[in-house]
Design a protein around this motif. Sequence first.
Motif: not given
Length: 285
Positions: A184-194
Amino acid sequence: MMGAPESPPCPSGGASTRRVQTWQDGAAADGLDTLAEEVPVALEFNGISHAVMLATPLDLEDFALGFALSEGIVDTPKEVFDIQVETGCNGITVRLEIAAGCFARLKEMRRNLTGRTGCGLCGTESLAHAIRPLRPLAQPCPLQADAIGRALAGLRQHQLLQQATGATHAAAWCSDDGTLRLLREDVGRHNALDKLIGAALASRPTELDGFVVVTSRASMEMVQKTVTAGFSSLVAISAPTRLAVDLAEQAGLCLVGFARPERWVAYSHAERIDRPAGNPTPNPD
């Protein structure tokens, strides 16, 4: 004339194009560039707003479920009854319906946070509240040394949004041999992990073998989320913090930082890393 570098295809809705001017060797050229999307995402639990995050608007159901699990709002995916995503003028609202007991716990958590402040040594109480206790991993799995390099080597080709924009983090769930299962990808590292946690636990809620790789540093929050989800090992491209290492050691998480295909540093529970024959575990003496 030469324009911006051509971007590979990326997931629909995660990026958009803008006209730009590129300078190279003293010459300017007009062209198009691909930018990662970043929008406010509000998370509501049983009709009560809890948090607003800036996130990439992809896999938001995974994001909401992973956030609820990794933050201890719910204990299992079964306690989330429904997830609805609604797009508005100012951003996106994700509405979750959770079990009554979990909602009561969330309200108590919010009540305890109200009015808490910290200054000087008084901040100790607030810090203790921020670092929630982690239940040690019951049966942590070994980590294959060769699998780390294999996972890192295959990671980049699956980061389609990063290839297109150069602006996103990724979190990947890898099998014991280093094969990527989910990313999963996201601009935020926490978001990608969530997002990864939500997707992984939705598919296999009772058993999470293998390990997690993140394209970021390993902060205390990243360790908290990984342990809460039930993963035994976290491999980070960048460095961990001291607090992250301490928490990983206490919780039984094997934490690897500065990870590259041919080199990495084990910061906690290095004894669980299975090394190839002929490369024994170093003797601390």
